[in-house]
Design a protein around this motif. Structure first.
Motif, PDB file in Angstrom:
ATOM      1  N   GLY A  55      -8.201  -3.088  -6.049  1.00 52.71           N
ATOM      2  CA  GLY A  55      -6.904  -3.058  -7.004  1.00 52.71           C
ATOM      3  C   GLY A  55      -6.836  -1.759  -7.709  1.00 52.71           C
ATOM      4  N   LYS A  56      -6.860  -0.879  -7.065  1.00 53.75           N
ATOM      5  CA  LYS A  56      -6.672   0.517  -7.269  1.00 53.75           C
ATOM      6  C   LYS A  56      -5.370   0.965  -6.527  1.00 53.75           C
ATOM      7  CE  LYS A  56     -11.413   1.901  -8.661  1.00 53.75           C
ATOM      8  NZ  LYS A  56     -12.071   3.093  -8.903  1.00 53.75           N
ATOM      9  N   ASN A  57      -4.186   0.473  -6.946  1.00 52.27           N
ATOM     10  CA  ASN A  57      -3.071   0.380  -6.242  1.00 52.27           C
ATOM     11  C   ASN A  57      -2.527   1.772  -6.454  1.00 52.27           C
ATOM     12  OD1 ASN A  57      -3.100  -2.456  -5.810  1.00 52.27           O
ATOM     13  ND2 ASN A  57      -2.352  -2.659  -7.968  1.00 52.27           N
ATOM     14  N   ALA A  58      -2.531   2.448  -7.497  1.00 50.41           N
ATOM     15  CA  ALA A  58      -1.845   3.977  -7.581  1.00 50.41           C
ATOM     16  C   ALA A  58      -2.577   4.831  -6.743  1.00 50.41           C
ATOM     17  CB  ALA A  58      -1.816   4.427  -8.877  1.00 50.41           C
ATOM     18  N   GLU A  59      -3.925   4.867  -6.672  1.00 55.82           N
ATOM     19  CA  GLU A  59      -4.817   5.735  -5.716  1.00 55.82           C
ATOM     20  C   GLU A  59      -4.466   5.473  -4.050  1.00 55.82           C
ATOM     21  OE1 GLU A  59      -9.290   6.924  -4.699  1.00 55.82           O
ATOM     22  OE2 GLU A  59      -8.882   5.990  -6.706  1.00 55.82           O
ATOM     23  N   ALA A  60      -4.365   3.727  -3.988  1.00 58.75           N
ATOM     24  CA  ALA A  60      -3.950   3.353  -2.680  1.00 58.75           C
ATOM     25  C   ALA A  60      -2.528   3.920  -2.259  1.00 58.75           C
ATOM     26  CB  ALA A  60      -4.188   2.011  -2.517  1.00 58.75           C
ATOM     27  N   GLY A  64      -1.169   2.802   7.029  1.00 57.82           N
ATOM     28  CA  GLY A  64      -0.647   3.483   5.954  1.00 57.82           C
ATOM     29  C   GLY A  64       0.464   2.874   5.469  1.00 57.82           C
ATOM     30  N   TRP A  65       1.417   2.570   6.389  1.00 62.31           N
ATOM     31  CA  TRP A  65       2.884   2.074   5.658  1.00 62.31           C
ATOM     32  C   TRP A  65       2.504   0.727   5.196  1.00 62.31           C
ATOM     33  CZ3 TRP A  65       7.108   4.570   5.330  1.00 62.31           C
ATOM     34  CH2 TRP A  65       7.392   5.797   6.280  1.00 62.31           C
ATOM     35  N   ILE A  66       1.742  -0.198   5.743  1.00 65.46           N
ATOM     36  CA  ILE A  66       1.533  -1.609   5.131  1.00 65.46           C
ATOM     37  C   ILE A  66       0.729  -1.302   3.841  1.00 65.46           C
ATOM     38  CG2 ILE A  66       0.014  -3.391   5.345  1.00 65.46           C
ATOM     39  CD1 ILE A  66       0.572  -3.333   8.498  1.00 65.46           C
ATOM     40  N   VAL A  67      -0.186  -0.690   3.639  1.00 66.41           N
ATOM     41  CA  VAL A  67      -1.069  -0.163   2.312  1.00 66.41           C
ATOM     42  C   VAL A  67       0.025   0.411   1.356  1.00 66.41           C
ATOM     43  CG1 VAL A  67      -2.779   0.901   1.090  1.00 66.41           C
ATOM     44  CG2 VAL A  67      -3.179  -0.438   3.480  1.00 66.41           C
ATOM     45  N   LEU A  68       1.032   1.102   1.954  1.00 67.19           N
ATOM     46  CA  LEU A  68       2.015   1.841   0.864  1.00 67.19           C
ATOM     47  C   LEU A  68       2.709   0.956   0.309  1.00 67.19           C
ATOM     48  CD1 LEU A  68       2.804   4.276  -0.655  1.00 67.19           C
ATOM     49  CD2 LEU A  68       4.495   4.728   1.630  1.00 67.19           C
ATOM     50  N   GLY A  69       3.244   0.078   1.171  1.00 66.31           N
ATOM     51  CA  GLY A  69       4.345  -0.924   0.657  1.00 66.31           C
ATOM     52  C   GLY A  69       3.774  -2.143  -0.192  1.00 66.31           C
ATOM     53  N   ALA A  70       2.555  -2.509   0.203  1.00 67.35           N
ATOM     54  CA  ALA A  70       1.503  -3.365  -0.890  1.00 67.35           C
ATOM     55  C   ALA A  70       1.291  -2.868  -2.205  1.00 67.35           C
ATOM     56  CB  ALA A  70       0.614  -3.935   0.152  1.00 67.35           C
ATOM     57  N   ALA A  71       0.758  -1.633  -1.954  1.00 68.67           N
ATOM     58  CA  ALA A  71       0.471  -0.770  -3.188  1.00 68.67           C
ATOM     59  C   ALA A  71       1.447  -0.687  -4.168  1.00 68.67           C
ATOM     60  CB  ALA A  71      -0.200   0.372  -2.795  1.00 68.67           C
ATOM     61  N   ARG A  72       2.789  -0.264  -3.573  1.00 66.83           N
ATOM     62  CA  ARG A  72       3.989  -0.050  -4.082  1.00 66.83           C
ATOM     63  C   ARG A  72       4.540  -1.564  -4.935  1.00 66.83           C
ATOM     64  NH1 ARG A  72       7.479   4.320  -1.440  1.00 66.83           N
ATOM     65  NH2 ARG A  72       6.033   6.285  -1.886  1.00 66.83           N
ATOM     66  N   ALA A 128       2.510  -3.849  -5.617  1.00 66.02           N
ATOM     67  CA  ALA A 128       1.739  -4.281  -6.597  1.00 66.02           C
ATOM     68  C   ALA A 128       1.857  -3.302  -8.243  1.00 66.02           C
ATOM     69  CB  ALA A 128       0.239  -4.077  -6.301  1.00 66.02           C
ATOM     70  N   LEU A 129       2.555  -2.287  -7.837  1.00 63.16           N
ATOM     71  CA  LEU A 129       2.986  -1.549  -8.944  1.00 63.16           C
ATOM     72  C   LEU A 129       4.280  -1.891  -9.499  1.00 63.16           C
ATOM     73  CD1 LEU A 129       1.363   1.803  -7.595  1.00 63.16           C
ATOM     74  CD2 LEU A 129       0.486   0.672  -9.405  1.00 63.16           C
ATOM     75  N   ARG A 130       4.877  -2.660  -8.875  1.00 64.04           N
ATOM     76  CA  ARG A 130       5.994  -3.252  -9.382  1.00 64.04           C
ATOM     77  C   ARG A 130       7.208  -2.181  -9.057  1.00 64.04           C
ATOM     78  NH1 ARG A 130       4.386  -7.485 -11.570  1.00 64.04           N
ATOM     79  NH2 ARG A 130       3.144  -7.869 -13.396  1.00 64.04           N
ATOM     80  N   ASP A 131       7.172  -1.478  -7.971  1.00 61.08           N
ATOM     81  CA  ASP A 131       8.208  -0.538  -7.642  1.00 61.08           C
ATOM     82  C   ASP A 131       8.616  -1.281  -6.085  1.00 61.08           C
ATOM     83  OD1 ASP A 131       9.647   1.510  -6.397  1.00 61.08           O
ATOM     84  OD2 ASP A 131       7.875   2.790  -5.929  1.00 61.08           O
ATOM     85  N   ARG A 132       9.753  -2.072  -6.566  1.00 62.03           N
ATOM     86  CA  ARG A 132      10.168  -2.805  -5.353  1.00 62.03           C
ATOM     87  C   ARG A 132      10.913  -2.224  -4.408  1.00 62.03           C
ATOM     88  NH1 ARG A 132       7.203  -6.686  -7.510  1.00 62.03           N
ATOM     89  NH2 ARG A 132       7.856  -8.145  -8.802  1.00 62.03           N
ATOM     90  N   GLU A 133      11.612  -1.135  -4.954  1.00 63.13           N
ATOM     91  CA  GLU A 133      12.465  -0.360  -3.878  1.00 63.13           C
ATOM     92  C   GLU A 133      11.702   0.488  -3.164  1.00 63.13           C
ATOM     93  OE1 GLU A 133      15.766  -0.015  -2.997  1.00 63.13           O
ATOM     94  OE2 GLU A 133      15.947  -1.754  -4.349  1.00 63.13           O
ATOM     95  N   GLY A 134      10.632   1.244  -3.672  1.00 64.01           N
ATOM     96  CA  GLY A 134       9.726   1.736  -3.072  1.00 64.01           C
ATOM     97  C   GLY A 134       8.906   1.164  -1.734  1.00 64.01           C
ATOM     98  N   ALA A 135       8.627  -0.212  -2.347  1.00 67.33           N
ATOM     99  CA  ALA A 135       7.973  -1.261  -1.545  1.00 67.33           C
ATOM    100  C   ALA A 135       8.801  -1.365  -0.344  1.00 67.33           C
ATOM    101  CB  ALA A 135       7.513  -2.413  -2.122  1.00 67.33           C
TER     102      ALA A 135
END
Length: 75
Positions: free
Chosen positions: A35-40, A57-65, A67-74
């Motif tokens: 659940g450490k989305n920003a760090e992930a 890395g790409w999968i985690v980046l999309g999932a973390a973004r 979770a952080l409600r950054d839909r465009e970044g995801a």
């Protein structure tokens, strides 16, 4: 306990070799699962910056973004 050991091992690997895209991606994955989305997101971004073919890395980046409600970044 296994998760904590894995995280410690990947943190050590990153400390020893900050350019290890694989270790960064694995650590990012573990942080995402905790659940450490920003760090992930930060770790995953570092991983893909070093190696654009790092699929984890790409999968985690999309999932973390996501979770952080950054839909465009995801995307």
């Amino acid at each position: 306990a296994n998760t904590k050991a894995a995280i410690a091992a990947y943190e050590e690997a990153v400390a020893l070799n900050p350019s290890s895209s694989e270790a960064l991606g694995k650590l990012a994955f573990h942080q995402l699962n905790r659940g450490k989305n920003a760090e992930a997101a930060d770790l995953a971004n570092r991983a893909i910056t070093l190696d654009a073919t790092n699929s984890e890395g790409w999968i985690v980046l999309g999932a973390a973004r996501h979770a952080l409600r950054d839909r465009e970044g995801a995307r």
